[in-house]
Design a protein around this motif. Sequence first.
Motif, PDB file in Angstrom:
ATOM      1  N   MET A  85      38.338  65.506  31.989  1.00  0.00           N
ATOM      2  CA  MET A  85      37.902  65.654  33.360  1.00  0.00           C
ATOM      3  C   MET A  85      36.541  66.072  33.086  1.00  0.00           C
TER       4      MET A  85
ATOM      5  N   GLN B  15      32.792  67.619  33.736  1.00  0.00           N
ATOM      6  CA  GLN B  15      32.289  68.983  33.848  1.00  0.00           C
ATOM      7  C   GLN B  15      31.093  68.967  34.690  1.00  0.00           C
TER       8      GLN B  15
ATOM      9  N   SER C  79      33.335  71.892  39.616  1.00  0.00           N
ATOM     10  CA  SER C  79      34.717  71.819  38.875  1.00  0.00           C
ATOM     11  C   SER C  79      35.453  73.141  38.857  1.00  0.00           C
ATOM     12  N   ASP C  80      35.002  74.126  39.225  1.00  0.00           N
ATOM     13  CA  ASP C  80      35.665  75.378  39.699  1.00  0.00           C
ATOM     14  C   ASP C  80      36.112  75.399  40.916  1.00  0.00           C
TER      15      ASP C  80
ATOM     16  N   SER D  99      39.267  73.367  41.051  1.00  0.00           N
ATOM     17  CA  SER D  99      40.507  73.839  40.169  1.00  0.00           C
ATOM     18  C   SER D  99      40.826  74.901  41.258  1.00  0.00           C
ATOM     19  N   VAL D 100      40.208  75.312  41.986  1.00  0.00           N
ATOM     20  CA  VAL D 100      40.505  76.488  42.884  1.00  0.00           C
ATOM     21  C   VAL D 100      41.119  76.035  44.396  1.00  0.00           C
TER      22      VAL D 100
ATOM     23  N   GLY E  18      41.342  72.441  45.155  1.00  0.00           N
ATOM     24  CA  GLY E  18      41.990  71.108  45.013  1.00  0.00           C
ATOM     25  C   GLY E  18      40.778  70.236  45.360  1.00  0.00           C
TER      26      GLY E  18
END
Length: 47
Positions: A1, A3, A8-9, A12-13, A15
């Motif tokens: 994936m 960076q 990216s955070d 991930s939280v 979608g």
Amino acid sequence: MLQLGPLSDLISVFGPFVIPVLLFACGFVGYLILVLLGRAGLGNGGQ
């Protein structure tokens, strides 16, 4: 994936749908700035 740091955070939280939401928010803020500048008379050559 990839960076992408803070992005990216967020993905991930929340979608992947957070990307178009961010693009829309940035575009909306830019539009508001242009409207405010136009009302202030800065968008039409100062006339």
